[in-house]
Design a protein around this motif. Structure first.
Motif, mmCIF file in Angstrom:
data_model
loop_
_atom_site.group_PDB
_atom_site.id
_atom_site.type_symbol
_atom_site.label_atom_id
_atom_site.label_comp_id
_atom_site.label_asym_id
_atom_site.label_seq_id
_atom_site.Cartn_x
_atom_site.Cartn_y
_atom_site.Cartn_z
ATOM 1 N N SER A 61 17.668 -20.345 20.483
ATOM 2 C CA SER A 61 18.560 -19.188 20.482
ATOM 3 C C SER A 61 19.133 -18.933 21.876
ATOM 4 O O SER A 61 20.344 -18.708 22.038
ATOM 5 N N ILE A 91 22.579 -17.885 15.306
ATOM 6 C CA ILE A 91 21.310 -18.207 15.966
ATOM 7 C C ILE A 91 21.307 -17.708 17.407
ATOM 8 O O ILE A 91 20.272 -17.292 17.932
ATOM 9 N N ALA A 103 15.404 -16.873 14.353
ATOM 10 C CA ALA A 103 16.150 -17.388 13.204
ATOM 11 C C ALA A 103 15.540 -18.666 12.654
ATOM 12 O O ALA A 103 15.282 -19.620 13.385
ATOM 13 N N CYS A 163 16.351 -21.379 9.256
ATOM 14 C CA CYS A 163 17.535 -21.750 8.483
ATOM 15 C C CYS A 163 17.170 -22.707 7.367
ATOM 16 O O CYS A 163 16.188 -23.450 7.458
ATOM 17 N N CYS A 191 13.752 -14.553 10.394
ATOM 18 C CA CYS A 191 14.923 -14.266 9.576
ATOM 19 C C CYS A 191 15.495 -15.585 9.057
ATOM 20 O O CYS A 191 15.669 -16.525 9.838
ATOM 21 N N ILE A 212 18.540 -17.605 7.792
ATOM 22 C CA ILE A 212 20.005 -17.608 7.749
ATOM 23 C C ILE A 212 20.460 -18.482 6.583
ATOM 24 O O ILE A 212 20.068 -19.646 6.472
#
Length: 268
Positions: free
Chosen positions: A70, A118, A124, A126, A168, A170
């Protein structure tokens, strides 16, 4: 949505200064992706091996490695901003950094959408196309993210576990970038994962200027002939799976996905 330009609108019919600016932006785009590839190799070869030795167990390594990715992408966005080809407008960036255990669903107009998200979200995770594991980013994808070639049950279990750890996820419901001027079609993965995990969806609308040159099937020699790529990210109100949990599963997924579609495409 952002304004769509016509690919036939040639910048070379404009004045000489505009031609120079256009040529610079195309070259800067190529330079940026070269920097991206080099940065990926540096992360995989230089940083990740010692991090694997220092951070145990694997989940602790992944947490710190995702943070590093990130921060690296945040620097990459700043490089593109300095080169004059990108501008990121995301409102309150702290809101993205404070997200935990959420499914971040966004529309997918361009190649840089995941980079922008990101760079804003330090935790994040994915769902990534398995074909990308054969590219230069293989060393990052296989160690940190979830491949979409898993069975749906395993994919669901991995996503739920990651969300429970505070990450999280994405997701681009379109699956891949939508062709220019085509009507987006949303897959139901985000709704299914939200209903199964009980975690809310945070819709993020990606707008701004047209992304001609980094859209699906756009020529690599092209750029928006009028201006730089402006990314206007708008975080919308969270969507909860609770009101669909009492419906029959298939119907609940369908209605939930329809609400997400309307929300992301600004249709109410």
């Amino acid at each position: 949505m952002f304004e769509r330009i016509s690919p036939k609108r040639s910048p070379f019919k404009r004045n000489p200064f505009q031609r120079i600016v256009y040529a610079w932006r195309v070259l800067a785009k190529w330079l940026s992706f070269g920097i991206f590839g080099l940065g990926t190799l540096v992360l995989v070869v230089v940083f990740f091996p010692p991090m694997r030795l220092v951070f145990h167990p694997k989940k602790r390594f992944q947490k710190n490695a995702r943070l590093l990715v990130s921060l690296s992408l945040r620097f990459f966005v700043r490089v593109m901003t300095f080169l004059g080809i990108v501008k990121l407008e995301a409102g309150d960036k702290t809101a993205y950094r404070n997200l935990k255990g959420k499914i971040v669903a966004a529309n997918h107009p361009s190649l840089l959408d995941v980079v922008m998200l990101i760079s804003l979200i330090p935790n994040a995770d994915c769902i990534v196309r398995s074909s990308l594991s054969k590219t230069v980013v293989n060393g990052i994808i296989r160690q940190l993210y979830i491949l979409n070639n898993l069975s749906f049950e395993q994919l669901l279990a991995d996503c739920t576990a990651s969300l429970n750890e505070g990450n999280c996820i994405i997701i681009f419901p379109e699956g891949s970038r939508t062709l220019r001027n085509a009507q987006p079609l949303f897959k139901k993965g985000a709704a299914r994962i939200s209903l199964a995990s009980g975690c809310n969806i945070v819709p993020v609308h990606i707008g701004g200027t047209d992304k001609y040159g980094i859209g699906k099937k756009d020529p690599w020699t092209a750029f928006n002939p009028q201006e730089k790529y402006i990314y206007q990210l708008q975080m919308k109100a969270e969507l909860s799976p609770e009101k669909y949990s009492t419906e029959p599963h298939a119907l609940g997924v369908k209605h939930y996905n329809q609400e997400l579609y309307r929300t992301l495409l600004n249709q109410g």
